[in-house]
Structures are given as C-alpha cells and as structure tokens.
Design a protein around this motif. Structure first.
Motif, mmCIF file in Angstrom:
data_model
loop_
_atom_site.group_PDB
_atom_site.id
_atom_site.type_symbol
_atom_site.label_atom_id
_atom_site.label_comp_id
_atom_site.label_asym_id
_atom_site.label_seq_id
_atom_site.Cartn_x
_atom_site.Cartn_y
_atom_site.Cartn_z
ATOM 1 N N PHE A 278 0.823 -1.202 0.000
ATOM 2 C CA PHE A 278 0.000 0.000 0.000
ATOM 3 C C PHE A 278 0.860 1.256 0.000
ATOM 4 N N SER A 408 8.222 4.245 1.878
ATOM 5 C CA SER A 408 7.178 5.263 2.031
ATOM 6 C C SER A 408 7.725 6.660 2.285
ATOM 7 N N TYR A 603 -2.204 1.990 11.918
ATOM 8 C CA TYR A 603 -2.965 2.817 10.988
ATOM 9 C C TYR A 603 -2.119 3.094 9.751
ATOM 10 N N ASN A 604 -2.786 3.364 8.651
ATOM 11 C CA ASN A 604 -2.114 3.662 7.393
ATOM 12 C C ASN A 604 -1.900 5.165 7.276
ATOM 13 N N GLY A 609 3.631 5.437 5.873
ATOM 14 C CA GLY A 609 3.239 4.045 5.743
ATOM 15 C C GLY A 609 2.470 3.577 6.971
ATOM 16 N N VAL A 610 2.583 2.281 7.283
ATOM 17 C CA VAL A 610 1.900 1.719 8.447
ATOM 18 C C VAL A 610 2.679 2.092 9.700
ATOM 19 N N VAL A 658 -6.887 -1.946 11.397
ATOM 20 C CA VAL A 658 -5.774 -2.149 10.470
ATOM 21 C C VAL A 658 -4.753 -3.048 11.147
ATOM 22 N N GLY A 662 -0.742 -3.412 7.291
ATOM 23 C CA GLY A 662 -1.589 -2.547 6.492
ATOM 24 C C GLY A 662 -2.869 -3.175 5.998
ATOM 25 N N GLN A 664 -6.636 -4.529 6.121
ATOM 26 C CA GLN A 664 -7.809 -4.096 6.864
ATOM 27 C C GLN A 664 -8.763 -5.272 7.057
#
Length: 797
Positions: A278, A408, A603-604, A609-610, A658, A662, A664
């Motif tokens: 992601f 990221s 959380y993203n 990133g995560v 999450v 990442g 869900q």
C-alpha cells in the motif's frame, strides 16, 4: 449473573516467596512485626505481615491475590530489576517495547506503547511512593525487605492506571543496632555485581541506612555478519534512608534514591524484509536489506550499524518523605510527599542490519510531584480510611528517526531521511478516596472502598524537520498537490497539516487538552470459617487514564486523544494454611469486563506508511484462574508450583481496524497481545546439614509459557479465531512459547551470616524472544537472555 458462568473456581497456593518471606515493616510503635527466618516458617502463616491495603495485615487475612518475596529470594532467583519478576510472580510478564522501553503485564493486562511518558496499566511503588512511569523502576530492587505484587485492579487505594495490578517494593529500613553487609556476584561476560549496606542508630531518636549497588559487565551481544560485539553493562544505584522518631506519636522517614545507567542498549534481531503493497510510491532503489540474512536462533546474535554509540544515558533521582502521626490509640494521620526526576537517551537500530536504514533515538525527561494525605483508624467493628492525593507531572519527549529510508518516504521528487517527533505533556491529577471494613461477625467481613479522580492533561506536539529541509520540502510538495496551490515550509520547522485544508496548522504545533474524571470502587465479602482459612468475593471497578498518542502525524487529527478505559472485575478466591502449616493453598478465578480497552494497533499513514497507533476497543474481556501450591513436606524441602490461565478476547471493533502490515479487516476474536494463555513456574530447594556449622542447599527454578502475539491482527471479521495469527505475515509477530531452567547450589553458615552459591540461569541456553515488531520495511525481534552462570558470596556482620 451471566458473567459468573465464566468464573472457574480453583484452589491454589501462595508461593513460597509469599509465605516464607521475612517481613519487617517500617518502624512504628503501632506496627506489628512479623517473625523472622525459620521462626516465621514454623509459626502460623497468618503471622506474615503485608501492607497491600496501606495498613499492616496478616497475609492470609487480605482478600486479594498477592505474591510477596523477600530480598534473599529475589537474589536467589536472579531478580535484579522489575523486568525479572516473572521468575517469582505467576501471571507477571515483561517485554521491551517498540523502542526498547520496559512494559509490565499482570494477568495479561499491560499497556504497550512506544512513548516515554505513557500511563501504565501496572503501577510500581517503593514504600507506597509512586514510580509513575515504567522506566523509573530500574533501580527499585536495591536493598529490599520484600516486594508485594497485587493482582487485579487496585484503583481505589493505588489510584488509576493500575487496572492490571500494582508492584510495591518495601525497602529495608534502618536498624536499632549497627548492621552491615555485602553481596558480590561474578558471572559470565565478566559481570560483577556488588551491593553493600550499612545501618544503625545515630542518636536515641535517629537512625539511618545507606545502600549502594554497582553492576559492570563486558559485551554479550555479537554480530552474526561481522566481528563486532555490544552489550556492556554499567549501572550504579544508591539509596539513603533517615528514620526519625522524636516521640511515640510521630514517626518520619526521609528517603533519597538515585541511579545512573550507561549500559549499551540491547539491539534487536533482523527477522525479515517486508515491502508494504500500500506504499504511496514504489521504491526507486533496491534496499540492501532485501537480501540481508535473518538472524539465527541465538540469543546473543544481532546486527547493527557500525561506528555508532549505542550506550544509553539514563538517570533517575527521587526524594520522598513519609510521616505518620498518631492522633490517638486508634487513629493515625499519614502524609507521603515525593518528587521524582528521570532523564534518558536510548538509541535503537530498528532495521537490525549493518546498513544505515532506520535508527531511532528516544530521549526526554520526566518530572513528577505527588502528595498524599490520609487518615485511618478503628471504631468498634469498623476500620476506616479517608484521604486525598495530588499529582503534577511533565513529560518532554523526542523520538528522532535519523536516518529513515523505506518504501514510504519518497514523495514525488523529494526524499526525506529524518524526522523528529516531539511532544510536551503537562498532567495534573487530583483524587479523594476512602475505605471501610465492617466485621459483621468474627467470621464474616464486608469491605468497601471508593476513589474519585479528576485529571487535566495538556499536550503539545508535532513533527520537526531536522534542519536540512528534506521533510519540509516533501510535505510542502504533498500539500501543494492536494490543495492545488504552492506551499512553502521552512527548513527546521514544526510540521503538521490541517485535516480540513491540508495546509500547515498555525505555527506548526498541535495543542490539545483532555479532561476526564471517574469513580473507581471495590466491594468485598470475606468469610473465615476457621483459623487459617479464608474465602473472598470481590467486585472492582477500575480505570486507566486516557492520553495522547506519540505518532508521526501528517494531519493533526492523528494526535487526537484516546479516552480512558474502564474495567469491571469479578474475582473469587481462597487462602488456606493446612497440615500444621506444611501446605499453603491460595487460588483465584476472575472475569474482567473491559470498555474502551487501550491497545496498540496500527494505521495507514499517507506518508510514513503503516505506523503503530493506540486504538480503543469498545468491548473486550478476560477470563482467568490462578493456581499455586507451596509446601514443606519434609524438613529442608521447599516446593512451590504456580500457574495462570488466561483467555482474552476482543468482542467489538474499533473504527477501521488495520493490521501491522496494512491489511484491513476486523480485530474481533483476537487475544490481547503479549498475553500467553498458559504460564507456570516451579521452584524447588532442598537444604540439609553439611557440617556442624554449615548447611548445604540445591535448588532450581523453572518457568514456562505458551505462545502470544505481539500485535493486534485483523481477520475477516466473520468467524472469531482463537489462534495466534491470521496469516504467514502475522506469524513473524509472535512470541513462541518457551521454558527456562535455572539451577543453584551452595552452602550457608547456620547463623546465616555467610553464604556461598553457584548459580546458572537459562542453563540449557534456550532461545526465546520477548517482543517482535515491524518498523518501516523490516520486522525485528528482541531476544531473551542467553545462558549465564556464576558465583555469589554474601556476608553479614
């Protein structure tokens, strides 16, 4: 009640650490003193005195789950800090947090967050003086009389933030006669631990005790892709206690404590490289960690950036004044005043490779003031207590990531390689409390207690560009793309964007405030059908304070406060002294009903990133039972076996769950992280005459635990799962079950003045881990201690 069907009745026993502890209380004309040494064992176990309810009581008459250990038992088991209490306390677990800070759990209840100033779920005290933040407890085991570990919510007497329990260390007090002693220990890695004390009267009304401890050792970690070593130990600890009794009515104790730790920080082990699918952009360059070898299953193995200083620089001091004034034969006024100051710098190479990819330095300071006043007494069949407490804390923290290179941190044409997350919190807490015990009859007692707490927490924080302008330029570019108009952010600025406009917030600093209050309470019914036998039933309401997350926030809403959690706890228990004091049984079954449970989720983040993020789970529960047996079946043989069963479960989701990678889904069905379903310990020692002046002893300590996850995973949310992981990715974030064996043997003079001991800890060199986390694009873990062995000599005047 439907909840009661979950309660599993069990009988168990106090550990030998509880039942055979020497228990000398602070000097007071009204304070009973427990028998000492073998005399205490031979006498009724009800003669063991504890102060778990802030008054002197017989252990078997306290309707709480308590484990107590004296100083010698802690040393024999290798307990040199609060981190090691799992060796003597069933249901206690310790882990190194995301960036190496300590976190404590009792019965699966703790609070794992990477922030320096988080409010814990297990509070630590020394002589009822709070150490309100977990890192402060490093030197608490110095020169102890005993430690009392109270299990279950303790919010009415020890305040909020003790939903898991409380650890109260009782320092050894000044003596009426001159006394002195020394303990010296030499072990593997050239470790030398030395502790000494001197104690005695200075005048007819004044006496003092001074103690000091030094820990030194060579490197114990070794690079598995290089010839580097790391892990030196350099720790110094001291305590001074002045005891003044100007009259039979007044007793004052002044305590000064301090420590300094400049040891190398334990570095984690590389597990794997994970590129999140992601990520906002693909990685423009290959990473050397793509092919970096995973660490072997060796407790000593690690990898880290060369040519960097990994020594921490942490220090702590505290001044505390405890005064007791007897207003009458049955009424006492007590005052406890304390000021604590903690400062730290802890470097961690979280990519766990030899490449300069992801390094974090957590630094900051904590100042804490607390004042408690309470009045307690007796009136006929009633025992009562009323009091109040005020606390003022300030926590300033910096979490510098430099460098940070991951998939990221590439935004358009800009790449940022460092970020400094800074926070400043001011916390004011005021509370009033009271308790009342009523003896309905000689056998039946009703207890109740309540505490009202009001807290005001003010927060300031943001992400700082470290001065080069790379983060400023990257976020200005991102803001320009979203807003459609050019944005400029100065190098070295404090940067957080508004969630509404996606432009920098005024002055770049986020200021927030959280005001909360609550009423904690406890009700207990105790039945003593005969001497040495107690049954009790407790219902307790407890709270853990809310707080602000310490995260790398792009928008200010990521720094919103998380609200306080609450628990309604039910416990049934029993304590028994059987077979002419040869066997002691204690047991408890419990059910915890949680609302807004605070756990570390994910959380993203559109840029970073995560990332880990505190989540509030609307509903969750804990079902558990504890079983212990302590026995002396024949002369010289001591047996202790204890076990804890825990079944934890998330029952309702937080918004937008999450997982750590990442993905869900749903948290429902998850067990709490760091909560093994099974834990057990056993301690065996046999002592026998060797000569006319010496006794010999042999013994061992065994601990075992089952698997536990280290993160909140997500599933499909349809079928609740009782397993540890949902996917192969998740399996990297699991602490596998393990068993540890410690052995000891030695001789001791009959008068107890000299003792020589050979010891080994983790003698089979079992590989085990205490935590595993994901940071950036890598997964890393903290390994446990390797096999160690050594000798110990004790001498008392």
């Amino acid at each position: 009640m439907n909840r009661c069907k979950y309660l599993i009745w069990a009988t168990a026993l106090c550990s030998p650490n509880a039942l055979f502890a020497q228990t000398v209380l602070p000097s007071s004309s009204t304070t009973p003193t427990a028998p000492q040494g073998e005399a205490a064992v031979a006498g009724a176990t009800s003669d063991i005195i504890v102060t778990a309810q802030k008054r002197s009581e017989r252990l078997l008459e306290v309707p709480l789950s308590i484990t107590a250990s004296n100083n010698e038992q802690l040393r024999t088991a290798g307990v040199s800090s609060a981190d090691d209490l799992a060796k003597v306390v069933p249901g206690f677990t310790f882990l190194k947090g995301l960036f190496g800070l300590p976190v404590y759990f009792i019965r699966g209840i703790g609070f794992n967050d990477q922030s320096l100033g988080v409010s814990p779920a297990v509070t630590v005290y020394v002589d009822q003086v709070p150490l309100p933040y977990a890192p402060m407890a490093r030197g608490a085991t110095l020169d102890l009389e005993r430690v009392e570990v109270l299990k279950g919510p303790q919010g009415t007497l020890f305040g909020q933030n003790s939903t898991g329990g409380a650890v109260n260390y009782i320092a050894a007090k000044p003596t009426d006669h001159f006394d002195a002693g020394i303990d010296v220990e030499y072990g593997r890695f050239n470790t030398v631990n030395a502790e000494a004390f001197v104690s005695g009267p200075l005048s007819e009304t004044l006496k003092a005790r001074f103690a000091v401890r030094s820990e030194r050792g060579d490197d114990w970690q070794r690079g598995y892709v290089s010839y580097e070593t790391l892990g030196k130990k350099k720790f110094l600890n001291g305590r001074a206690i002045i005891d003044w009794t100007p009259s039979s009515a007044l007793h004052v104790v002044l305590m000064a404590t301090g420590w300094e730790d400049k040891s190398d920080v334990q570095q984690p082990q590389f597990v794997s490289f994970r590129t999140p699918d992601f990520a906002p952009t693909a990685r423009p360059i290959p990473f050397p960690s793509d092919t970096f070898p995973a660490a072997p299953n060796d407790n000593r193995a690690a990898a880290w950036d060369p040519d960097y200083n990994y020594s921490q620089n942490s220090s702590f001091y505290q001044f505390a004044l405890h005064a007791d004034l007897s207003l009458s034969d049955t009424t006492t006024l007590s005052a406890i005043t304390a000021y604590s100051h903690y400062r730290t710098r802890v470097p961690i190479d979280v990519d766990a490779t030899i490449y300069t990819i992801d390094r974090v330095v957590t630094s900051g300071r904590i100042s804490s003031f607390s004042q408690e006043l309470r009045l307690n007494g007796e009136l006929g069949h009633f025992r009562w207590m009323v009091g109040g407490n005020y606390g003022s804390d300030r926590v300033v923290e910096s979490e510098l990531v430099d460098p940070v290179i991951s998939s990221s941190n590439f935004i358009g044409p800009f790449t940022f390689t460092s970020v400094d997350n800074r926070t400043d919190q001011k916390i004011r807490t005021a509370s009033g409390f009271g308790s009342l015990d009523f003896d309905i009859s000689d056998r039946l007692t009703l207890q109740g207690s309540v505490r009202y707490t009001d807290q005001d927490r003010r927060f300031s924080g943001c992400n700082y560009d470290t001065g080069g302008g790379d983060l400023s330029n990257a976020l200005a570019f991102l803001s320009s793309i979203v807003t459609g108009s050019p944005q400029t952010i100065a190098p070295g600025a404090c940067i957080v964007l508004s969630p509404d406009t996606f432009r920098p917030v005024p002055e770049g600093i986020v200021n927030k405030r959280l005001k909360e209050d609550n009423v904690a309470w406890r009700a207990s019914l105790n039945f003593k059908p005969q001497q040495g036998l107690l049954f009790y039933a407790n219902v307790t309401k407890g709270y853990k304070a809310g707080g602000f997350p310490n995260v790398y926030a792009i928008t200010s809403d990521s720094l919103n406060a998380i609200k306080q959690e609450s628990v309604l706890a039910y416990e049934l228990g029993s304590k028994a002294d059987l077979f002419d004091h040869k066997v002691q049984l204690t047991g408890a079954a419990f059910y915890y009903d949680y609302r807004n449970k605070q756990l570390l989720g994910s959380y993203n983040n559109s840029v970073f990133g995560v990332n880990p993020q505190l989540v509030s789970l609307p509903k969750s529960r804990v079902i558990g039972a504890e079983l212990n047996i302590n026995a002396r079946p024949i002369s010289g043989l001591t047996l202790n076996v204890g076990g804890t069963y825990l079944n934890t479960k998330v029952q309702r989701d937080s918004p937008l769950p999450v997982g750590p990678f990442g993905n869900q889904g749903s948290y429902i069905g998850n067990r709490f992280p760091f909560t093994p379903k099974w834990q057990a310990l056993a301690d065996i020692q046999y002592e026998f005459p060797a000569t006319g002046t010496l006794n010999a002893f042999v013994g061992g300590n065994f601990t075992v635990r089952s698997n536990a996850s280290t993160a909140l995973f997500v599933g499909d949310g349809i079928a609740p799962r009782d397993g540890v992981s949902f996917s192969k990715l998740d399996s990297a974030l699991v602490v596998k079950g393990y068993a540890l064996v410690d052995l000891r043997a030695g001789v001791e003079t009959i008068d107890g003045k000299m003792r020589f001991e050979l010891w080994g800890r983790n003698v089979f060199n079992q590989f085990y881990t205490t935590n595993a986390q994901r940071s950036g694009d890598t997964v890393y873990r903290f390994a446990g201690n390797p096999a160690t062995y050594g000798i110990r000599l004790r001498y008392r005047l």
